[in-house]
Design a protein around this motif. Sequence first.
Motif, PDB file in Angstrom:
ATOM      1  N   ILE A 165      13.334  45.803  21.437  1.00 28.72           N
ATOM      2  CA  ILE A 165      13.967  46.467  21.877  1.00 28.72           C
ATOM      3  C   ILE A 165      15.426  44.745  21.599  1.00 28.72           C
ATOM      4  CG2 ILE A 165      15.849  45.989  24.225  1.00 28.72           C
ATOM      5  CD1 ILE A 165      13.756  47.355  25.818  1.00 28.72           C
ATOM      6  N   HIS A 166      14.257  44.230  21.758  1.00 31.82           N
ATOM      7  CA  HIS A 166      14.612  42.787  20.765  1.00 31.82           C
ATOM      8  C   HIS A 166      15.108  42.670  19.591  1.00 31.82           C
ATOM      9  CE1 HIS A 166      14.678  39.689  24.077  1.00 31.82           C
ATOM     10  NE2 HIS A 166      13.217  40.182  24.188  1.00 31.82           N
ATOM     11  N   LYS A 167      14.356  43.229  18.359  1.00 34.21           N
ATOM     12  CA  LYS A 167      14.715  43.236  16.970  1.00 34.21           C
ATOM     13  C   LYS A 167      15.313  44.704  16.311  1.00 34.21           C
ATOM     14  CE  LYS A 167      12.674  39.730  16.262  1.00 34.21           C
ATOM     15  NZ  LYS A 167      13.720  38.632  15.304  1.00 34.21           N
ATOM     16  N   GLY A 168      16.006  45.387  17.554  1.00 31.07           N
ATOM     17  CA  GLY A 168      16.338  46.697  17.612  1.00 31.07           C
ATOM     18  C   GLY A 168      15.683  48.162  16.890  1.00 31.07           C
ATOM     19  N   TRP A 169      14.598  47.939  16.549  1.00 32.49           N
ATOM     20  CA  TRP A 169      13.744  49.824  15.917  1.00 32.49           C
ATOM     21  C   TRP A 169      13.311  50.259  17.327  1.00 32.49           C
ATOM     22  CZ3 TRP A 169       8.774  48.995  16.252  1.00 32.49           C
ATOM     23  CH2 TRP A 169       8.039  47.643  16.402  1.00 32.49           C
ATOM     24  N   GLU A 170      12.428  51.238  16.451  1.00 35.10           N
ATOM     25  CA  GLU A 170      12.316  52.482  17.619  1.00 35.10           C
ATOM     26  C   GLU A 170      10.920  52.464  17.007  1.00 35.10           C
ATOM     27  OE1 GLU A 170      13.527  56.671  19.769  1.00 35.10           O
ATOM     28  OE2 GLU A 170      14.420  55.560  18.295  1.00 35.10           O
ATOM     29  N   PRO A 171       9.705  51.913  17.798  1.00 35.92           N
ATOM     30  CA  PRO A 171       8.324  52.076  17.846  1.00 35.92           C
ATOM     31  C   PRO A 171       8.106  53.573  17.939  1.00 35.92           C
ATOM     32  CG  PRO A 171       8.829  51.254  19.838  1.00 35.92           C
ATOM     33  CD  PRO A 171       9.945  51.327  18.843  1.00 35.92           C
ATOM     34  N   SER A 172       6.871  53.880  17.254  1.00 41.68           N
ATOM     35  CA  SER A 172       5.732  55.148  17.591  1.00 41.68           C
ATOM     36  C   SER A 172       4.399  54.950  18.007  1.00 41.68           C
ATOM     37  CB  SER A 172       6.579  56.284  15.939  1.00 41.68           C
ATOM     38  OG  SER A 172       5.897  56.819  16.543  1.00 41.68           O
ATOM     39  N   PHE A 173       4.360  55.354  18.818  1.00 47.99           N
ATOM     40  CA  PHE A 173       2.664  55.183  19.158  1.00 47.99           C
ATOM     41  C   PHE A 173       1.933  56.164  18.507  1.00 47.99           C
ATOM     42  CE2 PHE A 173       5.142  52.606  21.814  1.00 47.99           C
ATOM     43  CZ  PHE A 173       4.402  51.329  22.612  1.00 47.99           C
ATOM     44  N   TYR A 174       1.430  56.016  17.375  1.00 39.55           N
ATOM     45  CA  TYR A 174       0.671  57.230  16.845  1.00 39.55           C
ATOM     46  C   TYR A 174      -1.133  57.493  17.553  1.00 39.55           C
ATOM     47  CZ  TYR A 174      -2.586  59.690  13.586  1.00 39.55           C
ATOM     48  OH  TYR A 174      -3.134  60.535  12.370  1.00 39.55           O
ATOM     49  N   LYS A 175      -1.322  56.142  17.463  1.00 35.30           N
ATOM     50  CA  LYS A 175      -2.710  56.951  18.815  1.00 35.30           C
ATOM     51  C   LYS A 175      -2.543  55.305  20.113  1.00 35.30           C
ATOM     52  CE  LYS A 175      -5.999  58.436  15.419  1.00 35.30           C
ATOM     53  NZ  LYS A 175      -6.912  58.692  14.623  1.00 35.30           N
ATOM     54  N   THR A 176      -2.876  55.921  21.510  1.00 35.89           N
ATOM     55  CA  THR A 176      -2.618  54.389  22.495  1.00 35.89           C
ATOM     56  C   THR A 176      -3.748  55.558  24.309  1.00 35.89           C
ATOM     57  OG1 THR A 176      -1.451  54.085  23.974  1.00 35.89           O
ATOM     58  CG2 THR A 176      -0.357  55.558  23.330  1.00 35.89           C
ATOM     59  N   ASP A 177      -4.703  54.887  23.428  1.00 32.71           N
ATOM     60  CA  ASP A 177      -5.247  54.898  25.059  1.00 32.71           C
ATOM     61  C   ASP A 177      -5.727  53.230  25.432  1.00 32.71           C
ATOM     62  OD1 ASP A 177      -7.441  54.236  23.085  1.00 32.71           O
ATOM     63  OD2 ASP A 177      -7.324  56.760  22.199  1.00 32.71           O
ATOM     64  N   SER A 178      -6.577  54.148  26.470  1.00 33.15           N
ATOM     65  CA  SER A 178      -7.465  52.529  27.219  1.00 33.15           C
ATOM     66  C   SER A 178      -8.050  51.492  26.143  1.00 33.15           C
ATOM     67  CB  SER A 178      -8.216  52.779  28.234  1.00 33.15           C
ATOM     68  OG  SER A 178      -9.218  53.741  27.680  1.00 33.15           O
ATOM     69  N   TRP A 179      -8.552  51.754  24.668  1.00 27.74           N
ATOM     70  CA  TRP A 179      -9.704  51.330  23.780  1.00 27.74           C
ATOM     71  C   TRP A 179      -8.685  50.933  22.643  1.00 27.74           C
ATOM     72  CZ3 TRP A 179     -11.099  53.542  19.732  1.00 27.74           C
ATOM     73  CH2 TRP A 179     -11.347  54.869  19.658  1.00 27.74           C
ATOM     74  N   ARG A 180      -7.514  51.780  22.479  1.00 28.64           N
ATOM     75  CA  ARG A 180      -6.383  51.140  20.905  1.00 28.64           C
ATOM     76  C   ARG A 180      -5.455  51.842  20.782  1.00 28.64           C
ATOM     77  NH1 ARG A 180      -9.483  56.220  17.584  1.00 28.64           N
ATOM     78  NH2 ARG A 180      -8.348  57.911  18.911  1.00 28.64           N
ATOM     79  N   VAL A 181      -4.559  51.018  20.013  1.00 25.21           N
ATOM     80  CA  VAL A 181      -2.951  51.673  19.819  1.00 25.21           C
ATOM     81  C   VAL A 181      -2.779  50.839  18.872  1.00 25.21           C
ATOM     82  CG1 VAL A 181      -1.129  50.199  20.633  1.00 25.21           C
ATOM     83  CG2 VAL A 181      -3.144  49.841  22.753  1.00 25.21           C
ATOM     84  N   ASP A 182      -1.853  52.081  17.915  1.00 25.02           N
ATOM     85  CA  ASP A 182      -1.538  52.722  17.186  1.00 25.02           C
ATOM     86  C   ASP A 182      -0.206  52.756  16.678  1.00 25.02           C
ATOM     87  OD1 ASP A 182      -1.617  52.719  14.863  1.00 25.02           O
ATOM     88  OD2 ASP A 182      -3.059  54.210  13.723  1.00 25.02           O
ATOM     89  N   VAL A 183       0.456  52.285  16.484  1.00 25.53           N
ATOM     90  CA  VAL A 183       2.099  51.927  16.740  1.00 25.53           C
ATOM     91  C   VAL A 183       2.508  51.325  15.221  1.00 25.53           C
ATOM     92  CG1 VAL A 183       4.253  50.951  17.846  1.00 25.53           C
ATOM     93  CG2 VAL A 183       1.783  50.469  18.554  1.00 25.53           C
ATOM     94  N   ASN A 211       1.288  44.272  10.161  1.00 26.08           N
ATOM     95  CA  ASN A 211       2.226  44.382   9.038  1.00 26.08           C
ATOM     96  C   ASN A 211       3.612  44.409   9.741  1.00 26.08           C
ATOM     97  OD1 ASN A 211       4.408  43.816   7.009  1.00 26.08           O
ATOM     98  ND2 ASN A 211       3.176  45.649   6.484  1.00 26.08           N
ATOM     99  N   GLY A 212       4.022  42.700  10.063  1.00 24.61           N
ATOM    100  CA  GLY A 212       5.499  42.939  11.067  1.00 24.61           C
ATOM    101  C   GLY A 212       7.237  42.851  10.310  1.00 24.61           C
ATOM    102  N   LYS A 213       6.613  43.126   8.893  1.00 29.22           N
ATOM    103  CA  LYS A 213       7.987  43.407   7.814  1.00 29.22           C
ATOM    104  C   LYS A 213       8.627  44.769   8.182  1.00 29.22           C
ATOM    105  CE  LYS A 213       9.297  43.639   3.275  1.00 29.22           C
ATOM    106  NZ  LYS A 213       8.823  43.606   1.402  1.00 29.22           N
ATOM    107  N   HIS A 214      10.172  44.333   9.121  1.00 26.40           N
ATOM    108  CA  HIS A 214      11.053  45.310   9.098  1.00 26.40           C
ATOM    109  C   HIS A 214      11.921  45.519   7.705  1.00 26.40           C
ATOM    110  CE1 HIS A 214      10.208  47.485  12.346  1.00 26.40           C
ATOM    111  NE2 HIS A 214       9.336  45.940  12.967  1.00 26.40           N
ATOM    112  N   THR A 215      12.285  46.573   7.590  1.00 29.81           N
ATOM    113  CA  THR A 215      13.380  46.604   6.734  1.00 29.81           C
ATOM    114  C   THR A 215      14.410  48.092   6.934  1.00 29.81           C
ATOM    115  OG1 THR A 215      12.055  48.186   4.941  1.00 29.81           O
ATOM    116  CG2 THR A 215      12.330  46.030   4.570  1.00 29.81           C
ATOM    117  N   CYS A 216      13.922  48.179   8.467  1.00 35.40           N
ATOM    118  CA  CYS A 216      14.570  49.736   8.609  1.00 35.40           C
ATOM    119  C   CYS A 216      16.003  48.994   9.636  1.00 35.40           C
ATOM    120  CB  CYS A 216      13.764  50.470   9.625  1.00 35.40           C
ATOM    121  SG  CYS A 216      13.962  49.766  11.342  1.00 35.40           S
ATOM    122  N   ALA A 217      17.220  50.095   9.187  1.00 35.40           N
ATOM    123  CA  ALA A 217      18.361  49.772  10.280  1.00 35.40           C
ATOM    124  C   ALA A 217      18.119  49.331  11.253  1.00 35.40           C
ATOM    125  CB  ALA A 217      19.404  50.708  10.142  1.00 35.40           C
TER     126      ALA A 217
END
Length: 806
Positions: A165-183, A211-217
């Motif tokens: 929300i702060h940086k203006g991009w939209e995340p997509s949680f590929y895998k998310t459960d109680s023991w792993r998170v892949d965004v 990898n925190g690099k963002h180049t999207c609009a």
Amino acid sequence: MDVPGYDEPRNSRSRSLLPNDYEEGLWFENSSEDEDYAPEFDKDDYNDYGVDYDWLGGMEIELNETGKWIGGGGQGSKGGLDGQGSSASMDHDKDMLFKDNEQLYGAIDSDEECIGYEVNSDGEEEGDGYPEFNPKTDMFNPQFCNGMKFVTAKILRAAVRERAIHKGWEPSFYKTDSWRVDVICKAQNYPFELYASKMQHESTLQIKRYNGKHTCARVNVNSSVRTYRTKKAALELLEASIKEQYARLRDYGAELVRADPNTTVDIKCDFPHRDRLPVFKRMYVCLGALKMGFRVGCRPILGLDGCHLKSVYGGQLLTAVGLDANNSTWVLAYAMVEMESKDSWLWFLDLLAKDLIIKDEGAGWTFISDKQKGLIPACAKMLPLADHRFCVRHLWTNFNNLFPGKVMKDQLWACAKATTENYFLKEMNIMNTLDPITYDWLTSPERRPKHWSRAHFQTHLKCDILLNNLCESFNAFIVPCRSKPIVTCFEEIRVKLMRRIQVRKDKMLKIEDRICPKPREILEKNKVKAATDCIPTGSGGPQIEVVGSHGDKYVVNLQARTCTCRRWDLTGIPCKHAISAANLMRHAPEDYVDGCYMKDTYMTIYNNTIKPVNGMELWSRIDEPPIVPPQYTRQPGRPKKKRTKNAAERDATGGINLPRNQRSLKCGHCGVVGHNQKTCHRHLPPKEKTSNQNRKRKLDASTSVTQTNTKRSGPLTKNEKRKKVELKAQNLKEKRNAKKEAAARESQARLARASTSVAAPAKARPAKASTSSAPAPPKTIPSSSKQASPSKSSNRIRENARGRGK
């Protein structure tokens, strides 16, 4: 170097003092870090520049920019301390270069403390040294790095959403459960990635790949924003603000009285429990400027009305509005109550009568209203001698529901606008001719003509209004304020009124006419009518006879300022007959305008300006228990901000197409006009209530027949849903198999019947001749029993059988 105030001789200094001073942290690594030291000053200027005697302790030791000793301690000593030379000081250079292990700035609040790495006695760090995420402090601006630890996956997901929300991009949680998170980033072909999983032998999540690099609009719409959560948090803050405003109501009232001592503030609370805080019930406000302005120039007529408040705690706002010299609204008082009732109106009218010093039980005063709930009996009890007018607009609304049509509407307004009793009776006779039921409805004791017809109004008010537009205009003026909390609502109303008084005053100062603009417009219109419709005839005295264009005659008395048409008497502005008579006498019509419409009267009213007040943080505290807000019951659905308009109001809104207003709607079930079959159940008569005994008997009689009702234990789990889907699929499969088997058996039976029908002609053979000598008698076949030809269906079955090879 001489140190003032220090009497000990310099040669008494001992080098053994240095380690103690070093341990106390009095020496620095670089002398240039001292803000009071300037390198360009020489040693002589150093005495006047400033020395910190508290920590220097009279020691004559100086360091250059690189931390080397440049000064000595003994008298006349140039080489070092105690005459030992520079070699003694050089041996302690590394010991004297001190660096504190704690920062001077950067205080850490107790809520920001967290368990990090430890330092052993040798100054070495122990542990892994990876940073830990603190939700209380880091959630406002989340920062990620490899190795960062999170307590739960829920906190990590929330931090990722907040970062997005702060940086203006939209995340997509590929895998998310109680023991792993892949965004990953939802935009295509962008490198952002964050993967975290549980640490070995721990339940803590740790970022393993980042990898925190963002180049999207930047995106404007972010689906990860939980609107309902934001709304909930905002409502919680608003609720806290509302409670604080209720708690400081007494402080607000005291501030209003401090700004203007003539202000009246009355707060009424309920005490449901003696050991608890008071609960807000009502609050009355009459600002001193509004009170004094009404007393000095306004006419004794007030509009009373109530409007609904749209805040979370609801309630209604009661208002009292008068008329100024320009026939504009002058707000007098307003109060917030729990609801419109006889009790609330009695309380409001009692305070209003005290502020206006209404005596003789209201004699000479007039109130106009929309017949609000409880207002009529409250006025009859509090001010029995005061006149009460009904708003003809609301009277026509009720009238139109029973007697629709433009003819009836025009006739009602003709009766209301009649200024003399003769004309009123004439119009009422016409109404009786049109519909006797309408005549009876208008002459009922609840709607006496003295409440809604000009023919029965008193003339000392100089006001002939038929509508309660005074309060309606004010209610529309404060629509944005009605949805705010109580103090904010009152403050916005006060500021609006303060600004309006100042604006109106400045506008009137620019007008050079002695008569206010609105009365001037009415006077100019009457002048035109007087020139075209009236013929005056003098009588040698103050009375003048005026003949109208239709042959009607009226008598005007310029000295008494009356006219038999009563329009001049009611309004105070000369009618066309009075203007015609004034022109005959060579008098200016402006001289006959009542003094309540003059500019001087207007300025006398508006010289009473509302005083400004301070903000909440500057209010003085009242030593009384705080007030708590009333009980709030949330109604289902979205709160309404606008009232439901009737058909006539919808027609007046304009537009290309006329809105539908079907009056001939008739139900197909019951045959009653006004609803259809779909809504017929809403108009059915209520069911008869059965007693508890009969209900128990019915239950006892039906216990042997009825089955026990099974209640659902809650929503299905995912496994239960899966089993339900599998069972449904299995049942469908069994049904399909059963249908297939039945179809196969039917086809086999048809084939069997077809084969038998084909083989039957081959078996029929002619009978053998008898061996006996006697000839057999010939077989006679009746003409009616001829051999039937094979049907088309049998031929088709045979052909199909041959094609199948059977």
